[in-house]
Scaffold this active site. Structure first.
Site, PDB file in Angstrom:
ATOM      1  N   SER A 119       1.934 -10.950   2.190  1.00 21.65           N
ATOM      2  CA  SER A 119       1.626 -12.262   2.775  1.00 21.65           C
ATOM      3  C   SER A 119       2.744 -12.728   3.691  1.00 21.65           C
ATOM      4  O   SER A 119       2.539 -13.610   4.514  1.00 21.65           O
ATOM      5  CB  SER A 119       1.473 -13.310   1.672  1.00 21.65           C
ATOM      6  OG  SER A 119       0.407 -12.996   0.846  1.00 21.65           O
ATOM      7  N   HIS A 140      -4.455  -7.801   5.304  1.00 22.06           N
ATOM      8  CA  HIS A 140      -4.196  -8.950   4.429  1.00 22.06           C
ATOM      9  C   HIS A 140      -5.504  -9.566   3.948  1.00 22.06           C
ATOM     10  O   HIS A 140      -6.209 -10.223   4.718  1.00 22.06           O
ATOM     11  CB  HIS A 140      -3.353  -9.975   5.217  1.00 22.06           C
ATOM     12  CG  HIS A 140      -2.872 -11.125   4.406  1.00 22.06           C
ATOM     13  ND1 HIS A 140      -3.017 -12.437   4.810  1.00 22.06           N
ATOM     14  CD2 HIS A 140      -2.243 -11.176   3.197  1.00 22.06           C
ATOM     15  CE1 HIS A 140      -2.492 -13.239   3.894  1.00 22.06           C
ATOM     16  NE2 HIS A 140      -2.009 -12.501   2.915  1.00 22.06           N
ATOM     17  N   GLU A 152      -7.181 -10.056   7.481  1.00 25.20           N
ATOM     18  CA  GLU A 152      -6.349 -10.089   8.686  1.00 25.20           C
ATOM     19  C   GLU A 152      -5.790  -8.687   8.902  1.00 25.20           C
ATOM     20  O   GLU A 152      -5.291  -8.067   7.962  1.00 25.20           O
ATOM     21  CB  GLU A 152      -5.202 -11.096   8.521  1.00 25.20           C
ATOM     22  CG  GLU A 152      -5.679 -12.536   8.544  1.00 25.20           C
ATOM     23  CD  GLU A 152      -4.555 -13.543   8.326  1.00 25.20           C
ATOM     24  OE1 GLU A 152      -4.541 -14.565   9.014  1.00 25.20           O
ATOM     25  OE2 GLU A 152      -3.692 -13.308   7.448  1.00 25.20           O
ATOM     26  N   ASN A 191      -2.057 -18.273   7.173  1.00 26.15           N
ATOM     27  CA  ASN A 191      -0.923 -18.958   6.549  1.00 26.15           C
ATOM     28  C   ASN A 191      -0.061 -19.712   7.554  1.00 26.15           C
ATOM     29  O   ASN A 191       0.579 -20.706   7.208  1.00 26.15           O
ATOM     30  CB  ASN A 191      -0.056 -17.969   5.756  1.00 26.15           C
ATOM     31  CG  ASN A 191      -0.681 -17.638   4.416  1.00 26.15           C
ATOM     32  OD1 ASN A 191      -1.528 -18.379   3.919  1.00 26.15           O
ATOM     33  ND2 ASN A 191      -0.291 -16.527   3.825  1.00 26.15           N
TER      34      ASN A 191
HETATM   35  P1  NAD Z   1       0.374  -9.775  -8.921  1.00 26.67           P
HETATM   36  O1  NAD Z   1       1.611 -10.257  -9.533  1.00 26.67           O
HETATM   37  O2  NAD Z   1      -0.939 -10.148  -9.508  1.00 26.67           O
HETATM   38  O3  NAD Z   1       0.412  -8.177  -8.827  1.00 26.67           O
HETATM   39  C1  NAD Z   1       1.556  -7.486  -8.418  1.00 26.67           C
HETATM   40  C2  NAD Z   1       1.576  -6.119  -9.050  1.00 26.67           C
HETATM   41  O4  NAD Z   1       2.803  -5.462  -8.697  1.00 26.67           O
HETATM   42  C3  NAD Z   1       1.518  -6.154 -10.569  1.00 26.67           C
HETATM   43  O5  NAD Z   1       0.370  -5.493 -11.025  1.00 26.67           O
HETATM   44  C4  NAD Z   1       2.797  -5.427 -11.005  1.00 26.67           C
HETATM   45  O6  NAD Z   1       2.590  -4.532 -12.079  1.00 26.67           O
HETATM   46  C5  NAD Z   1       3.213  -4.674  -9.774  1.00 26.67           C
HETATM   47  N1  NAD Z   1       4.659  -4.476  -9.749  1.00 26.67           N
HETATM   48  C6  NAD Z   1       5.633  -5.306 -10.216  1.00 26.67           C
HETATM   49  N2  NAD Z   1       6.848  -4.756 -10.043  1.00 26.67           N
HETATM   50  C7  NAD Z   1       6.646  -3.544  -9.475  1.00 26.67           C
HETATM   51  C8  NAD Z   1       7.500  -2.498  -9.066  1.00 26.67           C
HETATM   52  N3  NAD Z   1       8.824  -2.580  -9.212  1.00 26.67           N
HETATM   53  N4  NAD Z   1       6.941  -1.395  -8.515  1.00 26.67           N
HETATM   54  C9  NAD Z   1       5.626  -1.296  -8.356  1.00 26.67           C
HETATM   55  N5  NAD Z   1       4.750  -2.265  -8.740  1.00 26.67           N
HETATM   56  C10 NAD Z   1       5.258  -3.369  -9.281  1.00 26.67           C
HETATM   57  O7  NAD Z   1       0.461 -10.214  -7.387  1.00 26.67           O
HETATM   58  P2  NAD Z   1      -0.715 -10.421  -6.323  1.00 26.67           P
HETATM   59  O8  NAD Z   1      -1.023 -11.859  -6.233  1.00 26.67           O
HETATM   60  O9  NAD Z   1      -1.800  -9.446  -6.584  1.00 26.67           O
HETATM   61  O10 NAD Z   1       0.055 -10.047  -4.973  1.00 26.67           O
HETATM   62  C11 NAD Z   1       0.208  -8.717  -4.556  1.00 26.67           C
HETATM   63  C12 NAD Z   1       0.478  -8.701  -3.063  1.00 26.67           C
HETATM   64  O11 NAD Z   1      -0.600  -9.333  -2.369  1.00 26.67           O
HETATM   65  C13 NAD Z   1       1.738  -9.432  -2.618  1.00 26.67           C
HETATM   66  O12 NAD Z   1       2.314  -8.740  -1.553  1.00 26.67           O
HETATM   67  C14 NAD Z   1       1.210 -10.788  -2.178  1.00 26.67           C
HETATM   68  O13 NAD Z   1       2.042 -11.387  -1.215  1.00 26.67           O
HETATM   69  C15 NAD Z   1      -0.102 -10.390  -1.551  1.00 26.67           C
HETATM   70  N6  NAD Z   1      -1.136 -11.436  -1.470  1.00 26.67           N
HETATM   71  C16 NAD Z   1      -1.367 -12.281  -2.505  1.00 26.67           C
HETATM   72  C17 NAD Z   1      -2.375 -13.241  -2.405  1.00 26.67           C
HETATM   73  C18 NAD Z   1      -2.658 -14.186  -3.538  1.00 26.67           C
HETATM   74  O14 NAD Z   1      -3.363 -15.195  -3.307  1.00 26.67           O
HETATM   75  N7  NAD Z   1      -2.202 -13.936  -4.743  1.00 26.67           N
HETATM   76  C19 NAD Z   1      -3.159 -13.313  -1.256  1.00 26.67           C
HETATM   77  C20 NAD Z   1      -2.924 -12.410  -0.221  1.00 26.67           C
HETATM   78  C21 NAD Z   1      -1.906 -11.474  -0.341  1.00 26.67           C
END
Ligand code: NAD
Length: 283
Positions: A119, A140, A152, A191
């Site tokens: 993000s 994204h 995106e 965003n």
């Molecule tokens: P989340 O916390 O639900 O998932 C993140 C995952 O990363 C977890 O399953 C975890 O096990 C894993 N992880 C943690 N440490 C790690 C490591 N050292 N090595 C490998 N994996 C590891 O987070 P999320 O909300 O799913 O976000 C994931 C990505 O998507 C981020 O880059 C975030 O910016 C992006 N994003 C999030 C949203 C949202 O609304 N939550 C929207 C768009 C994009």
């Protein structure tokens, strides 16, 4: 068309992306670092599919077919035969760079797009961690992925049009998303507009201009938004809002993006919004 995809990370976003990709008919391999997280991701996908069946949005046959197209691993080497990878792990530059460097070595087809769902991190820094930066781009998705139709598409300076086309075609024609393209600038399109909007609403509460309820009612009834900015901030997570604000402020140096002290204090107090039970509202 890409058929074998790899999903890196099975958290909130990764499991949603995996679910939609598998529903669309692709062969989907999901990776997590730890077995516990992998099991939790699998359970999240299965629950979401069960809910879709309950609501009459998916037939039991289609659910079973979707489940049969999903497989799971904690070994990244299993991604050797993938034709495209979508990464959705923790928002940490070093960790993402490490994973992309490994993926670049492992995925044998050196034209297979490697996509990040980040993000806030520059796609260029992630791409530069690989030996084949022309195949790295941003894809994204929005939360919840099975519901929100947007993606995106963000090429870095080094990304090839071929990789962008391949990834975008999969996201649109296969996964059924609508794609919009943005340059590799913090916030991309959505965003870039949404974050300063939520920060402005928080500043209004901070300055005592109006209550959170009245600000939200104003935008719902006066601008036909489905929810107000403070309900939205609680839903996104106040820690996430503060994190993205800091990244955008660092990128642009513009006070529009600076994190309001009230938001900082709420995060320090553990008031993260909906996920912690308390933010601008109680849950
Ligand atoms: P989340 O916390 O639900 O998932 C993140 C995952 O990363 C977890 O399953 C975890 O096990 C894993 N992880 C943690 N440490 C790690 C490591 N050292 N090595 C490998 N994996 C590891 O987070 P999320 O909300 O799913 O976000 C994931 C990505 O998507 C981020 O880059 C975030 O910016 C992006 N994003 C999030 C949203 C949202 O609304 N939550 C929207 C768009 C994009």
């Amino acid at each position: 068309m890409v058929q074998r995809v790899g999903i890196v990370g099975a958290g909130l976003m990764g499991s949603g992306i995996a679910e939609v990709a598998a529903k669309s008919g692709a062969d989907v391999l999901v990776w997590e670092l730890k077995q516990e997280a992998l099991d939790a991701g699998k359970e999240r996908i299965e629950k979401s599919l069960a809910k879709a069946v309950e609501r009459g949005k998916l037939s039991a046959e289609d659910r079973d077919a979707t489940l049969s197209r999903l497989s799971y691993t904690t070994n990244l080497e299993d991604f050797a035969d993938r034709e495209m990878v979508m990464e959705a792990i923790v928002e940490n530059e070093k960790i993402k760079k490490d994973v992309f460097a490994q993926l670049d070595e492992i995925v044998e087809d050196k034209t297979a797009p490697l996509c990040s769902n980040t993000s806030s991190l520059p796609i260029q820094t992630i791409a530069s961690a690989t030996k084949n930066p022309e195949r790295v781009l941003g894809l994204h998705f929005f939360n919840p992925v099975p519901v929100l139709p947007l993606v995106e598409v963000i090429p870095a300076l080094t990304t090839s049009e071929e990789a962008v086309e391949k990834a975008q075609t999969f996201a649109t024609e296969k996964m059924g998303k609508t794609a919009i393209r943005a340059k590799d600038r913090s916030g991309f399109i959505v965003n870039f507009l949404l974050v300063p909007y939520m920060l402005s609403a928080i500043r209004m509460v901070e300055q005592g201009v109006a209550t959170a309820e009245d600000i939200d009612t104003g935008m719902k009834l006066g601008a036909a938004h489905p929810m107000g900015p403070l309900t939205l901030a609680d839903m996104v997570g106040l820690d996430t809002c503060a994190f993205i604000a800091d990244v955008m402020f660092e990128e642009f140096g513009d006070p529009t993006y600076s994190c309001p002290p009230l938001l900082r204090r709420m995060v320090q107090a553990g008031h993260f919004g909906r996920k912690s039970g308390k933010g601008f509202y109680e849950y």
